[in-house]
Design a protein around this motif. Structure first.
Motif, PDB file in Angstrom:
ATOM      1  N   GLY A 125      31.342  31.796  52.013  1.00 21.96           N
ATOM      2  CA  GLY A 125      30.071  32.269  52.532  1.00 21.96           C
ATOM      3  C   GLY A 125      28.862  31.766  51.768  1.00 21.96           C
ATOM      4  O   GLY A 125      27.744  31.824  52.247  1.00 21.96           O
ATOM      5  N   GLY A 126      29.048  31.292  50.518  1.00 17.77           N
ATOM      6  CA  GLY A 126      27.934  30.782  49.749  1.00 17.77           C
ATOM      7  C   GLY A 126      26.913  31.825  49.351  1.00 17.77           C
ATOM      8  O   GLY A 126      25.777  31.507  49.016  1.00 17.77           O
ATOM      9  N   GLN A 127      27.287  33.104  49.376  1.00 15.82           N
ATOM     10  CA  GLN A 127      26.337  34.166  49.074  1.00 15.82           C
ATOM     11  C   GLN A 127      26.227  34.447  47.581  1.00 15.82           C
ATOM     12  O   GLN A 127      25.259  35.051  47.134  1.00 15.82           O
ATOM     13  N   ARG A 128      27.208  34.041  46.799  1.00 15.48           N
ATOM     14  CA  ARG A 128      27.192  34.293  45.364  1.00 15.48           C
ATOM     15  C   ARG A 128      27.093  32.988  44.601  1.00 15.48           C
ATOM     16  O   ARG A 128      27.549  31.949  45.062  1.00 15.48           O
ATOM     17  N   ARG A 129      26.500  33.043  43.436  1.00 12.71           N
ATOM     18  CA  ARG A 129      26.226  31.835  42.667  1.00 12.71           C
ATOM     19  C   ARG A 129      27.488  31.038  42.398  1.00 12.71           C
ATOM     20  O   ARG A 129      27.536  29.829  42.621  1.00 12.71           O
ATOM     21  N   ARG A 130      28.530  31.688  41.901  1.00 12.50           N
ATOM     22  CA  ARG A 130      29.754  30.964  41.542  1.00 12.50           C
ATOM     23  C   ARG A 130      30.484  30.475  42.794  1.00 12.50           C
ATOM     24  O   ARG A 130      31.106  29.411  42.773  1.00 12.50           O
ATOM     25  N   ALA A 131      30.400  31.225  43.880  1.00 15.82           N
ATOM     26  CA  ALA A 131      31.013  30.779  45.128  1.00 15.82           C
ATOM     27  C   ALA A 131      30.298  29.545  45.655  1.00 15.82           C
ATOM     28  O   ALA A 131      30.929  28.581  46.116  1.00 15.82           O
ATOM     29  N   ALA A 132      28.973  29.559  45.577  1.00 13.45           N
ATOM     30  CA  ALA A 132      28.207  28.397  46.030  1.00 13.45           C
ATOM     31  C   ALA A 132      28.502  27.186  45.150  1.00 13.45           C
ATOM     32  O   ALA A 132      28.592  26.051  45.643  1.00 13.45           O
ATOM     33  N   ALA A 133      28.668  27.416  43.846  1.00 14.41           N
ATOM     34  CA  ALA A 133      29.001  26.320  42.931  1.00 14.41           C
ATOM     35  C   ALA A 133      30.354  25.720  43.290  1.00 14.41           C
ATOM     36  O   ALA A 133      30.532  24.489  43.271  1.00 14.41           O
ATOM     37  N   PHE A 134      31.328  26.577  43.617  1.00  8.36           N
ATOM     38  CA  PHE A 134      32.654  26.092  44.011  1.00  8.36           C
ATOM     39  C   PHE A 134      32.545  25.231  45.268  1.00  8.36           C
ATOM     40  O   PHE A 134      33.157  24.157  45.348  1.00  8.36           O
ATOM     41  N   ALA A 135      31.761  25.691  46.236  1.00 11.74           N
ATOM     42  CA  ALA A 135      31.602  24.945  47.482  1.00 11.74           C
ATOM     43  C   ALA A 135      31.039  23.557  47.219  1.00 11.74           C
ATOM     44  O   ALA A 135      31.485  22.565  47.809  1.00 11.74           O
ATOM     45  N   LYS A 136      30.074  23.464  46.308  1.00  9.00           N
ATOM     46  CA  LYS A 136      29.483  22.165  45.986  1.00  9.00           C
ATOM     47  C   LYS A 136      30.497  21.258  45.290  1.00  9.00           C
ATOM     48  O   LYS A 136      30.579  20.057  45.585  1.00  9.00           O
ATOM     49  N   ILE A 137      31.271  21.820  44.378  1.00 12.70           N
ATOM     50  CA  ILE A 137      32.278  21.023  43.661  1.00 12.70           C
ATOM     51  C   ILE A 137      33.319  20.473  44.634  1.00 12.70           C
ATOM     52  O   ILE A 137      33.712  19.305  44.547  1.00 12.70           O
TER      53      ILE A 137
END
Length: 214
Positions: free
Chosen positions: A172-184
């Motif tokens: 969902g990209g709603q949390r900082r670490r989740a968004a970071a994982f998506a980018k990686i």
């Protein structure tokens, strides 16, 4: 595509470690504060009275913290039960085409063998997401692992097929670490594609015995 839960099942084991760290810090802080009270207040009676109030306040804080940890532990246990049930449903789906037809249809037509491979690749990605969320895997290790992963035909097929849906549904990209994982993940996929064609699944294994080099 069957939805894959990406939350971490290790939360239950992390909570006691957090509680131990909190208790150690609280005890250290209490000793420091008590020492300060007796240093700053000359009257012993007043010092003991102030210390008593201080200890009572810290004890109340400890009760609140304990209740918070218990609530987190209860939620973690419930989440793990839900994930366990979901994993069992996925495993059954992979073994029975008639059960797979109970889920939403694939975004594109494919044979059942490829469908099973895509689902399993999804489980692998969910596991890495969980490890990264918990801090068990750092960014450099994750990038190295994903770039090797995306050398393979099935890994690329999985991400090409359902990467966008996976990121939106499981992260969902709603949390900082989740968004970071998506980018990686996105970066690693692009780097692997730029590096050359995928290794085909048919070329992974051979029936010929290969002797190790010197």
């Amino acid at each position: 595509m069957a939805e894959i839960s990406a939350a971490a099942w290790e939360h239950t084991t992390m909570i006691p470690r957090r509680a131990l760290v909190f208790a150690t810090l609280a005890a250290t802080l209490l000793l420091a504060l008590l020492a300060s009270v007796f240093r700053l207040i000359d009257n012993r009676a007043q010092a003991f009275s102030a210390a008593s109030v201080l200890i009572s306040g810290i004890a109340l804080t400890g009760v609140v913290a304990s209740l918070t940890f218990q609530a987190q532990q209860t939620k973690a246990a419930k989440d793990e039960r839900d994930r366990s049930t979901h994993r069992q449903m996925i495993y059954l789906t992979m073994e029975d085409r008639t059960l797979a037809e109970c889920w939403e249809p694939p975004n594109a037509s494919m044979n059942f063998e490829r469908y099973r491979q895509i689902i399993f690749a999804n489980l692998i990605m969910g596991r890495w997401y969980a490890a990264y969320q918990l801090g068990d895997v750092d960014e450099s290790t994750l990038r190295y692992t994903l770039e090797r992963h995306f050398r393979g035909e099935i890994a690329r097929a999985h991400w090409e097929y359902g990467g966008h849906d996976w990121l939106q549904g499981a992260i969902g990209g709603q949390r900082r670490r989740a968004a970071a994982f998506a980018k990686i993940v996105g970066d690693s996929y692009r780097h692997a594609v730029d590096a050359g064609p995928a290794v085909m699944a048919a070329d992974y294994f051979t029936d010929t015995v290969v002797q190790p080099g010197p």
